[in-house]
Design a protein around this motif. Structure first.
Motif, PDB file in Angstrom:
ATOM      1  N   SER A  83       0.814  -1.212   0.000  1.00  0.00           N
ATOM      2  CA  SER A  83       0.000   0.000   0.000  1.00  0.00           C
ATOM      3  C   SER A  83       0.848   1.261   0.000  1.00  0.00           C
ATOM      4  N   ALA A  84       2.024   1.192   0.628  1.00  0.00           N
ATOM      5  CA  ALA A  84       2.866   2.386   0.740  1.00  0.00           C
ATOM      6  C   ALA A  84       3.746   2.611  -0.482  1.00  0.00           C
ATOM      7  N   TYR A  85       4.191   1.547  -1.157  1.00  0.00           N
ATOM      8  CA  TYR A  85       5.213   1.705  -2.188  1.00  0.00           C
ATOM      9  C   TYR A  85       4.779   1.248  -3.587  1.00  0.00           C
ATOM     10  N   ALA A  86       3.670   0.563  -3.696  1.00  0.00           N
ATOM     11  CA  ALA A  86       3.226   0.127  -5.024  1.00  0.00           C
ATOM     12  C   ALA A  86       2.585   1.282  -5.781  1.00  0.00           C
ATOM     13  N   ASP A  87       2.318   1.053  -7.047  1.00  0.00           N
ATOM     14  CA  ASP A  87       1.681   2.073  -7.878  1.00  0.00           C
ATOM     15  C   ASP A  87       0.308   2.431  -7.294  1.00  0.00           C
ATOM     16  N   PRO A  88       0.009   3.725  -7.138  1.00  0.00           N
ATOM     17  CA  PRO A  88      -1.277   4.115  -6.534  1.00  0.00           C
ATOM     18  C   PRO A  88      -2.490   3.550  -7.259  1.00  0.00           C
ATOM     19  N   ALA A  89      -2.430   3.459  -8.564  1.00  0.00           N
ATOM     20  CA  ALA A  89      -3.570   2.909  -9.296  1.00  0.00           C
ATOM     21  C   ALA A  89      -3.771   1.434  -8.956  1.00  0.00           C
TER      22      ALA A  89
END
Length: 260
Positions: A83-89
């Motif tokens: 949730s913190a580092y993956a792509d926001p989409a």
């Protein structure tokens, strides 16, 4: 036939001094060979009882002592990193697909009820994340892993249904707009609230009352703030569900199902 000679008399003549007896006297009750023990002294050979030592590490989960809480915490850490580092989409798509809103509950209830409990709303530093570790660890040490999972899932599922079903009925009645069927709803807070309520029933009164008063007061403050009333009502419902399990969890604790 030879007659046996009479045995020698061993009795002490009358008036002669009696020698000191090496042991306790016959016929005298409660007499000890070592003499009378003074008050406050420990009898030789009897070890002193060991005083219980504080073990603060038991507040945290371990792989052997609390396998359910430990494994679940690792899963939550992984999803928090995503949730913190993956792509926001991508994160938004994952959260939307795991949301326990009415639309998803109607289509895939089992999937979203499990998937929504794999995420931490607010990250690993949120109050419910800390509560997850402390509450579920303490509960699992008392009643065991499988039963702790049962209490957690009971609160998570019932509180979710208790808050989302009225939304669906309100939409059908025209009281709420259709967009209410697609609200984002995920996290472990309902399960933690139920675990807190259940744990309170296993604690002595001097710990039970402050726990319920403090946690319940925090939930009431959130409800009065009216920022997310549905979720806040769900927390109170989950806490009540945990309190309702007291007769069951107390029987489980009495059977010694907890970890050492």
């Amino acid at each position: 036939m030879d007659r046996t000679a009479p045995a020698e008399e061993t009795a002490t003549p009358r008036g002669a001094p009696v020698p000191d007896a090496p042991g306790p006297l016959d016929g005298v009750p409660r007499q000890r060979a070592g003499g009378r023990r003074s008050c406050g002294t420990v009898e030789p050979g009897v070890p002193e009882p060991e005083k219980p030592r504080p073990r603060p590490w038991r507040l945290l989960p371990t792989p052997t002592g609390t396998p359910f809480t430990f494994g679940y915490a690792i899963v939550l850490c992984v999803t928090s990193l995503i949730s913190a580092y993956a792509d926001p989409a991508l994160v938004h798509a994952l959260l939307q697909g795991s949301s326990t809103d009415v639309a998803h509950l109607v289509r895939t209830p089992e999937l979203v009820l499990v998937g929504s409990a794999l995420w931490l709303a607010g990250g690993v530093a949120s109050p419910f994340a800390i509560g997850f570790v402390l509450v579920l660890t303490a509960l699992e040490r008392r009643i065991g892993g499988l039963r702790t999972a049962g209490v957690f899932l009971l609160g998570h599922v019932l509180a979710t249904l208790a808050t989302e079903v009225p939304v669906g009925l309100a939409v059908l009645a025209g009281r709420l707009p259709g967009s209410s069927l697609h609200r984002l709803d995920y996290g472990v807070s309902f399960g933690v609230a139920a675990g807190t309520g259940a744990l309170a029933g296993l604690l002595p009164p001097w710990l039970r009352v402050p726990l319920l008063a403090g946690f319940g007061g925090m939930l009431l403050q959130d409800l009065l703030a009216f920022t997310d009333p549905m979720t806040d009502w769900g927390h109170l419902i989950a806490l009540a569900i945990g309190v309702a399990t007291w007769p069951v969890v107390r029987r489980w604790q009495a059977r010694g199902a907890g970890s050492p």
